[in-house]
Motif scaffolding. Structure first.
Motif, short mmCIF file in Angstrom:
data_model
loop_
_atom_site.label_atom_id
_atom_site.label_comp_id
_atom_site.label_asym_id
_atom_site.label_seq_id
_atom_site.Cartn_x
_atom_site.Cartn_y
_atom_site.Cartn_z
N ALA A 1 0.86 -1.27 -0.05
CA ALA A 1 0.00 0.19 0.28
C ALA A 1 1.01 1.19 0.11
O ALA A 1 0.49 2.25 -0.81
N LEU A 2 1.88 1.07 0.73
CA LEU A 2 2.82 2.53 0.80
C LEU A 2 3.42 2.57 -0.55
O LEU A 2 3.93 3.89 -0.75
N SER A 3 3.95 1.40 -1.06
CA SER A 3 4.40 1.66 -2.46
C SER A 3 3.81 2.17 -3.31
O SER A 3 4.04 3.16 -4.17
N LEU A 4 2.44 2.16 -3.42
CA LEU A 4 1.44 2.79 -4.31
C LEU A 4 1.20 4.27 -4.18
O LEU A 4 1.32 5.08 -4.83
N LEU A 5 1.16 4.43 -2.48
CA LEU A 5 1.09 5.91 -2.27
C LEU A 5 2.46 6.59 -2.71
O LEU A 5 2.29 7.77 -3.27
N LEU A 6 3.75 5.96 -2.51
CA LEU A 6 4.90 6.57 -2.99
C LEU A 6 4.94 6.83 -4.70
O LEU A 6 5.04 8.04 -5.05
N VAL A 7 4.60 5.83 -5.35
CA VAL A 7 4.45 5.82 -6.77
C VAL A 7 3.41 7.10 -7.34
O VAL A 7 3.73 7.98 -8.02
N GLY A 8 2.24 6.98 -6.73
CA GLY A 8 1.21 8.02 -6.94
C GLY A 8 1.66 9.33 -6.43
O GLY A 8 1.55 10.35 -7.30
N GLY A 9 2.44 9.46 -5.35
CA GLY A 9 2.66 10.75 -4.91
C GLY A 9 3.93 11.36 -5.69
O GLY A 9 3.59 12.64 -6.34
N LEU A 10 4.68 10.62 -6.19
CA LEU A 10 5.70 11.21 -7.27
C LEU A 10 5.19 11.51 -8.44
O LEU A 10 5.45 12.72 -9.21
N SER A 11 4.18 10.84 -8.98
CA SER A 11 3.56 10.93 -10.26
C SER A 11 2.70 12.16 -10.21
O SER A 11 2.71 13.07 -11.08
N LEU A 12 2.10 12.44 -9.10
CA LEU A 12 1.42 13.69 -8.91
C LEU A 12 2.14 14.84 -8.79
O LEU A 12 1.84 15.97 -9.56
N TRP A 13 3.23 14.79 -8.17
CA TRP A 13 4.29 16.16 -8.31
C TRP A 13 4.69 16.34 -9.56
O TRP A 13 4.96 17.42 -10.08
N ALA A 14 4.98 14.93 -10.26
CA ALA A 14 5.86 15.27 -11.85
C ALA A 14 4.69 15.87 -12.69
O ALA A 14 4.84 16.90 -13.42
N ALA A 15 3.42 15.59 -12.50
CA ALA A 15 2.30 16.16 -13.35
C ALA A 15 2.08 17.37 -13.07
O ALA A 15 1.56 18.38 -13.99
N VAL A 16 1.98 17.88 -11.77
CA VAL A 16 1.83 19.36 -11.31
C VAL A 16 2.83 20.25 -11.54
O VAL A 16 2.77 21.35 -12.10
#
Length: 217
Positions: free
Chosen positions: A202-217
């Motif tokens: 679950a934490l790995s999904l949050l990490l990948v999603g968080g990094l992707s959100l940061w890159a998109a923003v």
């Protein structure tokens, strides 16, 4: 190849190794099959079925986005939605911390189907989506000179390659571990040498999603 692209391809491989080592993706079932039938070939046959199901799950998530990435004007929104989906899956798994019940109804003889469903239910395929969108290089596309059909064709091939490379890394890591348990470590390794990866997953999904959100923003 740029540094960013190299990093994204590394993420495809590393996530594949990670998925392969996670017992929730099925390598203990390959060990069980080999032990029950008492032949090494059963191990490789089961791993092949697991790999086939995992590969199809990757494509089931990635291929629809090969059509969406043709909409270059919406590329930022698409990447934001993908990142939020991954974060949402991570939060859901962190709260529930349990396997979907319908997976228990899939018979052990249908390993490919089980692997396909578990990769979707646990977000394994979804985790690759933001990485894939980054590899598409939407920001670098020439909107005036590249036809939508060309963009879509390029990204279909890219989706196939990403799914293949990721699945290959998964079956290599899971296969090595399954073979080691089958030949040397024994079933005691599963109870003594392993640990629950649900929270880590679950934490790995949050990490990948968080990094992707940061890159998109």
């Amino acid at each position: 190849m740029t540094t960013t692209a190299a990093g994204l391809w590394l993420a495809v491989v590393v996530s594949g190794f990670y998925h392969g080592l996670n017992p929730g993706m099925g390598w203990p079932l390959a060990v069980s099959s080999a032990l029950m039938e008492r032949q090494r070939f059963s191990l490789w046959k089961a791993l092949g079925a697991l790999a086939g199901g995992h590969f199809l799950a990757m494509l089931a998530v990635l291929l629809p986005f090969t059509l969406m990435v043709a909409l270059i004007d919406l590329q930022r929104e698409i990447r934001l939605v993908a990142a939020l989906l991954v974060i949402g899956m991570g939060l859901y798994l962190m709260v529930t911390r349990r396997h979907p019940r319908f997976l228990a109804r899939v018979p052990p003889s249908r390993l490919a189907l089980w692997s396909f469903l578990v990769a979707l239910a646990h977000g394994a395929a979804l985790m690759i989506l933001p990485i894939y969108l980054g590899l598409c290089g939407l920001d670098e596309m020439d909107r005036g000179h590249r036809a939508a059909s060309e963009i879509m064709g390029t990204n279909v091939v890219l989706a196939l390659v990403v799914a293949f490379v990721h699945t290959l890394a998964m079956v290599v890591s899971g296969g090595v571990l399954a073979y080691a348990v089958f030949r040397w470590l024994g079933l005691r390794f599963l109870s003594r040498g392993w640990f629950d990866l649900e929270l880590v997953w679950a934490l790995s999904l949050l990490l990948v999603g968080g990094l992707s959100l940061w890159a998109a923003v």
